[in-house]
Motif scaffolding. Structure first.
Motif, PDB file in Angstrom:
ATOM      1  N   ALA A  58       0.830  -1.208   0.000  1.00 37.95           N
ATOM      2  CA  ALA A  58       0.000   0.000   0.000  1.00 37.95           C
ATOM      3  C   ALA A  58       0.865   1.260   0.000  1.00 37.95           C
ATOM      4  O   ALA A  58       0.558   2.237  -0.692  1.00 37.95           O
ATOM      5  CB  ALA A  58      -0.935  -0.011   1.217  1.00 37.95           C
ATOM      6  N   ALA A  59       1.950   1.242   0.779  1.00 38.43           N
ATOM      7  CA  ALA A  59       2.843   2.399   0.806  1.00 38.43           C
ATOM      8  C   ALA A  59       3.527   2.606  -0.542  1.00 38.43           C
ATOM      9  O   ALA A  59       3.687   3.742  -1.008  1.00 38.43           O
ATOM     10  CB  ALA A  59       3.884   2.223   1.910  1.00 38.43           C
ATOM     11  N   CYS A  60       3.927   1.501  -1.197  1.00 36.87           N
ATOM     12  CA  CYS A  60       4.573   1.618  -2.516  1.00 36.87           C
ATOM     13  C   CYS A  60       3.603   2.163  -3.561  1.00 36.87           C
ATOM     14  O   CYS A  60       3.970   3.027  -4.373  1.00 36.87           O
ATOM     15  CB  CYS A  60       5.108   0.262  -2.946  1.00 36.87           C
ATOM     16  N   LEU A  61       2.367   1.681  -3.527  1.00 44.64           N
ATOM     17  CA  LEU A  61       1.381   2.157  -4.492  1.00 44.64           C
ATOM     18  C   LEU A  61       1.084   3.637  -4.296  1.00 44.64           C
ATOM     19  O   LEU A  61       0.999   4.412  -5.257  1.00 44.64           O
ATOM     20  CB  LEU A  61       0.091   1.342  -4.373  1.00 44.64           C
ATOM     21  N   LYS A  62       0.920   4.046  -3.037  1.00 50.10           N
ATOM     22  CA  LYS A  62       0.642   5.458  -2.777  1.00 50.10           C
ATOM     23  C   LYS A  62       1.806   6.339  -3.224  1.00 50.10           C
ATOM     24  O   LYS A  62       1.604   7.375  -3.877  1.00 50.10           O
ATOM     25  CB  LYS A  62       0.364   5.661  -1.293  1.00 50.10           C
ATOM     26  N   GLY A  63       3.020   5.948  -2.887  1.00 54.90           N
ATOM     27  CA  GLY A  63       4.170   6.742  -3.290  1.00 54.90           C
ATOM     28  C   GLY A  63       4.334   6.811  -4.794  1.00 54.90           C
ATOM     29  O   GLY A  63       4.701   7.860  -5.346  1.00 54.90           O
ATOM     30  N   LEU A  81      -5.513   9.941  -2.915  1.00 57.64           N
ATOM     31  CA  LEU A  81      -4.484   9.281  -2.106  1.00 57.64           C
ATOM     32  C   LEU A  81      -3.806  10.227  -1.129  1.00 57.64           C
ATOM     33  O   LEU A  81      -3.300   9.786  -0.089  1.00 57.64           O
ATOM     34  CB  LEU A  81      -3.429   8.652  -3.026  1.00 57.64           C
ATOM     35  N   ASP A  82      -3.773  11.494  -1.447  1.00 54.00           N
ATOM     36  CA  ASP A  82      -3.091  12.479  -0.600  1.00 54.00           C
ATOM     37  C   ASP A  82      -4.041  12.927   0.508  1.00 54.00           C
ATOM     38  O   ASP A  82      -4.594  14.027   0.482  1.00 54.00           O
ATOM     39  CB  ASP A  82      -2.629  13.661  -1.439  1.00 54.00           C
ATOM     40  N   ALA A 103      -1.639  17.111  11.907  1.00 56.84           N
ATOM     41  CA  ALA A 103      -2.163  16.152  10.941  1.00 56.84           C
ATOM     42  C   ALA A 103      -1.106  15.107  10.632  1.00 56.84           C
ATOM     43  O   ALA A 103       0.094  15.374  10.727  1.00 56.84           O
ATOM     44  CB  ALA A 103      -2.599  16.852   9.648  1.00 56.84           C
ATOM     45  N   LEU A 104      -1.563  13.921  10.276  1.00 58.95           N
ATOM     46  CA  LEU A 104      -0.691  12.822   9.889  1.00 58.95           C
ATOM     47  C   LEU A 104      -1.187  12.248   8.566  1.00 58.95           C
ATOM     48  O   LEU A 104      -2.394  12.162   8.331  1.00 58.95           O
ATOM     49  CB  LEU A 104      -0.690  11.728  10.957  1.00 58.95           C
ATOM     50  N   PRO A 105      -0.276  11.844   7.689  1.00 60.53           N
ATOM     51  CA  PRO A 105      -0.715  11.253   6.419  1.00 60.53           C
ATOM     52  C   PRO A 105      -1.361   9.895   6.647  1.00 60.53           C
ATOM     53  O   PRO A 105      -0.980   9.145   7.555  1.00 60.53           O
ATOM     54  CB  PRO A 105       0.589  11.129   5.618  1.00 60.53           C
ATOM     55  N   THR A 106      -2.345   9.591   5.859  1.00 57.82           N
ATOM     56  CA  THR A 106      -3.027   8.306   5.930  1.00 57.82           C
ATOM     57  C   THR A 106      -3.102   7.693   4.550  1.00 57.82           C
ATOM     58  O   THR A 106      -3.014   8.396   3.532  1.00 57.82           O
ATOM     59  CB  THR A 106      -4.444   8.472   6.503  1.00 57.82           C
TER      60      THR A 106
END
Length: 206
Positions: A58-63, A81-82, A103-106
């Protein structure tokens, strides 16, 4: 990412036409729990991803898609996504200067639900199921040693802290403390060395 790009090619999807629902569907075919039709099977004959692998995917796809968004590709998906969320009390305690964060990214693709920690003790019948699953003599040896010796994996690999149990050079060293007199006095540490089978230990190191 290579697996995802191959899946896009199989689904005839271009980078500028991928939607958030498509990414959720891809996460479902690799092992995530999603409530939607997944389409044709993918990765047939392979095990589904675990929670850690799903989080990494999930982290790779978002990045990847946020990087594409920076170049003006698929802006709609990049905005979805952002996302960000309010930090919880646990988040503030874990991070440096957490009291200043607003705030924190999700990641909407990340696995849902609380993280389940591994149990300290194996449930009944787990040893037999593990021995049926492993396909190497080394793995069977590890399962037998962990179950019979009551060791942790770090102790078995010799990575335990000083003074604890560890296996090194074919010898299992068990350290324990004996209180001398009262609790206010010092502790005397005693070591017990139990020899292990040399061939088995060398097989474990391979």
């Amino acid at each position: 990412m290579v697996d995802h790009l191959r899946w896009l090619e199989r689904e005839c999807l271009a980078l500028d036409g991928v939607q958030l629902r498509d990414l959720e569907r891809y996460m479902g075919v690799v092992g995530a729990e999603v409530r939607m039709p997944l389409g044709e099977p993918w990765r047939v004959g392979k095990r589904p991803y675990g929670r850690a692998a799903l989080s990494t995917a999930a982290a790779c796809l978002k990045g990847f898609y946020l990087h594409q968004f920076c170049f003006g590709i698929n802006g709609e998906l990049g905005k979805k996504l952002d996302r960000s969320r309010l930090p919880s009390r646990v988040d503030r305690r874990r991070s440096f200067l957490g009291h200043l964060k607003n705030a924190l990214p999700t990641n909407p693709l990340a696995p849902k639900g609380p993280h389940r920690r591994h149990p300290k003790m194996l449930p009944d019948g787990a040893r037999e199921r593990l021995l049926e699953t492993v396909n190497a003599a080394r793995d069977r040896l590890v399962v037998d040693w962990l179950a019979d010796g009551g060791l942790r994996i770090g102790e078995l690999c010799g990575q335990s802290p000083p003074g604890a149990c560890c296996v090194a050079h074919g010898v299992l060293r068990i350290a324990y403390r004996r209180v001398a007199g009262s609790l206010s006095r010092g502790h005397s540490r005693r070591h017990v060395a139990l020899p292990t089978a040399g061939c088995a230990y060398q097989e474990l190191l391979r």
